[in-house]
Design an enzyme around this catalytic site. Structure first.
Site, mmCIF file in Angstrom:
data_model
loop_
_atom_site.group_PDB
_atom_site.id
_atom_site.type_symbol
_atom_site.label_atom_id
_atom_site.label_comp_id
_atom_site.label_asym_id
_atom_site.label_seq_id
_atom_site.Cartn_x
_atom_site.Cartn_y
_atom_site.Cartn_z
ATOM 1 N N TYR A 1 -6.498 -21.632 -6.643
ATOM 2 C CA TYR A 1 -5.777 -21.390 -5.322
ATOM 3 C C TYR A 1 -6.625 -20.691 -4.325
ATOM 4 O O TYR A 1 -6.888 -21.300 -3.269
ATOM 5 C CB TYR A 1 -4.453 -20.572 -5.620
ATOM 6 N N SER B 1 -4.494 -18.129 3.029
ATOM 7 C CA SER B 1 -4.095 -16.915 2.456
ATOM 8 C C SER B 1 -5.380 -15.930 2.169
ATOM 9 O O SER B 1 -6.512 -16.341 2.435
ATOM 10 C CB SER B 1 -3.714 -17.244 1.148
#
Ligand SMILES: NC(=O)c1ccc[n+]([C@@H]2O[C@H](COP(=O)([O-])OP(=O)(O)OC[C@H]3O[C@@H](n4cnc5c(N)ncnc54)[C@H](OP(=O)(O)O)[C@@H]3O)[C@@H](O)[C@H]2O)c1
Length: 249
Positions: free
Chosen positions: A156, A143
């Site tokens: 994350y 990501s």
């Protein structure tokens, strides 16, 4: 049309929804047999059924990527069923927004255990089979949060940054075995992932925000799989762009 991937076998973690499902569908359309791994049996069964209805060969594999024995057993089942393994897509992931102050120890650990350690488990279980097949691919789905920090996304971002460097290291370890390890870095995709549902993202799109569709990621995976053996894409950055020319017109 020639199908260079026909007969090969893929394992897609998180294959029951969103990006993983789009990748699985495209792999099946290319003639690959596909193992769909996730925790939710009904979701995997529905995904497998959808792909089977258009002639795809699939095997739902209920397993938690955090659970090493379960991952090993799932990979063995897949190889038993289809005879080989050529591609692993480490796509399973969780997110959630909370500051370091707010987050629980368990939630932080779960994020890293899924997004990073889970990818390690799957790669470790897959490697002997990729070698036995004479080479293959491991693709990690990361990501933009792997490249810069975001308040509320420390777990994350850390897990995805870890995945990038895990893949870079693994790539060097296995290149002699003709195994290509690549990472796709994604911008925001129109799925239910994260803190907004797909519906909420569609409303934001109507207001001008840009998004990728899951199929865009599947096309990027196909690109990696169809590169010449001499070429290796270490990292592919895939962002929602401004509207460009159509490839079909
Ligand atoms: N959507 C975005 O905007 C975006 C942006 C950048 C990167 N990504 C990455 O893209 C990947 C796919 O996300 P998505 O958008 O397709 O969301 P999604 O539909 O929520 O997909 C996540 C998948 O991971 C599976 N999963 C989660 N924890 C698992 C575990 N412990 N063991 C096995 N499977 C597990 C889920 O299935 P079960 O819950 O049934 O296990 C689900 O199928 C993720 O790695 C995410 O970080 C997404």
């Amino acid at each position: 049309m020639e199908q260079p991937l026909a007969g090969k076998v893929a394992l897609i973690t998180g294959g029951g929804s969103g990006v993983g499902f789009a990748v699985a569908r495209l792999c099946a359309a290319e003639g690959m047999a596909v193992g769909l791994l996730g925790r939710t049996a009904e979701r995997l069964a529905a995904a497998a059924e959808t792909i089977a209805q258009v002639g795809g060969r699939t095997l739902p594999l209920v397993a938690d990527v955090r659970d090493w024995p379960a991952v090993q057993a799932a990979v063995e089942r897949l190889v038993e069923r289809f005879g080989r393994l050529d591609l692993l897509v480490n796509n399973a992931g969780v997110s959630g927004r909370a500051t370091v102050d707010e987050t629980s120890i368990e939630r932080w650990q779960e994020t890293v255990a899924t997004n990073l350690i889970g990818a390690f488990h799957c790669a470790k279980a897959a490697l002997p089979h990729l070698r036995a097949a004479g080479g293959g691919w491991i693709i990690g789905i990361a990501s933009g949060a792997a490249k810069r920090g975001y308040a509320g996304l420390s777990a994350y971002a850390a897990s995805k940054a870890g995945l990038v460097l895990f893949n870079e290291s693994l790539a060097l370890e296995v290149e002699a075995d003709r195994i290509k390890v690549s990472t796709i870095i994604l911008g925001t995709v129109l799925t239910d992932f994260g803190t907004r549902t797909r519906e909420q993202k569609l409303a934001s799109r109507a207001a001008g925000e840009r998004f990728l569709e899951p199929e865009d990621v599947a096309h990027a995976v196909r690109y990696l799989l169809t590169q010449e053996p001499r070429a290796w894409t270490q990292e592919l950055n895939l962002w929602p762009g401004p509207a460009g020319p159509s490839p079909t017109r």
